[in-house]
Design a protein around this motif. Structure first.
Motif, short mmCIF file in Angstrom:
data_model
loop_
_atom_site.label_atom_id
_atom_site.label_comp_id
_atom_site.label_asym_id
_atom_site.label_seq_id
_atom_site.Cartn_x
_atom_site.Cartn_y
_atom_site.Cartn_z
N GLY A 1 0.80 -1.22 0.00
CA GLY A 1 0.00 0.00 0.00
C GLY A 1 0.83 1.27 0.00
N GLN A 2 2.11 1.14 0.35
CA GLN A 2 2.98 2.32 0.40
C GLN A 2 3.80 2.48 -0.88
OE1 GLN A 2 4.87 0.79 3.93
NE2 GLN A 2 3.86 2.29 5.24
N LEU A 3 3.50 1.67 -1.89
CA LEU A 3 4.26 1.75 -3.15
C LEU A 3 3.42 2.40 -4.24
CD1 LEU A 3 5.84 -1.82 -3.44
CD2 LEU A 3 6.86 0.24 -2.45
N SER A 4 4.10 2.97 -5.24
CA SER A 4 3.40 3.45 -6.43
C SER A 4 3.00 2.24 -7.28
CB SER A 4 4.33 4.34 -7.25
OG SER A 4 5.33 3.55 -7.87
N GLY A 5 2.14 2.46 -8.27
CA GLY A 5 1.70 1.37 -9.15
C GLY A 5 2.88 0.69 -9.83
N SER B 1 -2.48 -1.16 -16.02
CA SER B 1 -3.00 -0.20 -15.04
C SER B 1 -1.95 0.85 -14.67
CB SER B 1 -3.48 -0.95 -13.79
OG SER B 1 -2.43 -1.73 -13.28
N LEU B 2 -0.95 1.01 -15.55
CA LEU B 2 0.13 1.96 -15.23
C LEU B 2 0.11 3.18 -16.14
CD1 LEU B 2 3.11 -0.55 -14.83
CD2 LEU B 2 1.67 0.40 -13.02
N TYR B 3 0.61 4.29 -15.63
CA TYR B 3 0.80 5.47 -16.46
C TYR B 3 2.04 5.29 -17.33
CZ TYR B 3 -2.77 7.73 -13.74
OH TYR B 3 -3.97 8.04 -13.16
N LEU B 4 2.17 6.18 -18.30
CA LEU B 4 3.15 6.05 -19.36
C LEU B 4 4.58 5.70 -18.90
CD1 LEU B 4 2.39 6.29 -22.26
CD2 LEU B 4 3.44 8.56 -22.32
N ASP B 5 5.13 6.49 -17.98
CA ASP B 5 6.52 6.28 -17.57
C ASP B 5 6.73 4.91 -16.92
OD1 ASP B 5 6.93 8.75 -18.46
OD2 ASP B 5 7.52 9.64 -16.53
N SER B 6 5.81 4.58 -16.00
CA SER B 6 5.93 3.30 -15.32
C SER B 6 5.73 2.16 -16.30
CB SER B 6 4.90 3.16 -14.21
OG SER B 6 4.82 4.32 -13.47
N ALA B 7 4.81 2.35 -17.24
CA ALA B 7 4.54 1.32 -18.24
C ALA B 7 5.80 1.06 -19.07
CB ALA B 7 3.38 1.74 -19.14
N GLU B 8 6.45 2.14 -19.47
CA GLU B 8 7.70 2.02 -20.25
C GLU B 8 8.76 1.26 -19.47
OE1 GLU B 8 9.28 4.67 -22.85
OE2 GLU B 8 7.44 4.05 -23.89
N MET B 9 8.83 1.58 -18.18
CA MET B 9 9.85 0.97 -17.34
C MET B 9 9.61 -0.54 -17.19
SD MET B 9 10.92 2.37 -13.66
CE MET B 9 12.53 2.09 -13.00
#
Ligand code: ATP
Ligand code: MG
Length: 227
Positions: A145-149, A176-184
């Motif tokens: 719960g303390q982490l980003s998506g 379910s991720l935004y662009l930057d996280s999805a790329e990563m």
């Protein structure tokens, strides 16, 4: 071959009306050790169905399947569970981390059923090194719960790798991720495939993810074809 599908079909028979829906109509596919492919296709085309059959979470209606050159049709549920636990890592759209366990404990969950004592003892070392690999070592005592998506999904990637699988199956891993996280995550999966020689199948709606993973196939009308 690590995965071999020969004319796999799947028909669902729905409810009392008994309406048949032929979702997969004869899928053949060979993936060699360390191989990679992405699968695209419209919603409802059978992508998850196919991935679940490959992952032995679901059974085909007909056809043959071999994993690591073993015909699994005669395996009972226990044998399938053991095979899954040892050979296959799953990553889903939602990370499915256990909220009451910290990151380190979460990634160790798949090691609980391991019978091999040596392997089990090595798990902690492996967990630490994989958490470092995905850049989360300093977060390992935090709760999901303390982490980003994106961080939660990287934790799920470590959990999928913890038993040194030969196959990673990812169903909409960036859905379910935004662009930057999805790329990563896309980059991380690609890197794991290349560096760890794990076969990788990624199902996705995202053309940018499919392009990054490469070797794109699509499912239409129950058939798989190379794009
Ligand atoms: N357990 C089930 N019983 C009956 N029909 C099912 C079942 N599971 C899936 N289906 C049907 O099979 C078809 C394929 O579903 P599947 O989930 O594989 O599609 P998908 O390509 O993964 O779609 P999406 O991109 O939306 O995730 C759908 O029409 C779905 O309604
Ligand atoms: Mg799906």
């Amino acid at each position: 071959m690590i995965i071999e599908l020969d004319n796999i079909t799947k028909t669902y028979i729905n409810g009392g009306a008994g309406i048949k829906r032929e979702v997969l109509k004869g899928i053949s596919l060979s993936v060699e050790k360390g191989g990679v492919l992405s699968i695209v296709g419209p919603s409802g085309s059978g992508k998850s169905t196919l991935l679940n059959i490959i992952g032995t979470l679901d059974k085909a209606s007909s056809g043959n399947m071999k994993l690591d050159d073993k015909d699994i049709s005669q395996f009972n549920d226990n044998q399938l569970a053991e095979l899954r636990n040892q050979k296959i890592g799953f990553i889903f759209q939602s990370h499915h981390l256990l909220p009451q366990l910290n990151i380190l404990e979460n990634v160790l969950v798949p090691t609980i059923p391991l019978k091999d004592k040596k392997l089990k003892e090595l798990s902690m070392e492996r967990a630490l090194s994989l958490l470092e690999y995905v850049g989360l070592k300093d977060r390992m005592h935090q709760l999901p719960g303390q982490l980003s998506g994106g961080e939660a999904q990287r934790t799920a990637v470590v959990r999928a790798l913890i038993n040194e699988p030969e196959i990673i199956l990812a169903d909409e891993p960036t859905g379910s991720l935004y662009l930057d996280s999805a790329e990563m995550i896309g980059e991380l999966l690609s890197k794991i495939n290349k560096e760890k020689n794990v076969a990788l199948i990624v199902v996705t709606h995202s053309l940018s993810l499919a392009n990054r993973i490469g070797n794109i196939y699509s499912i239409t009308n129950g058939l798989l074809k190379k794009d």
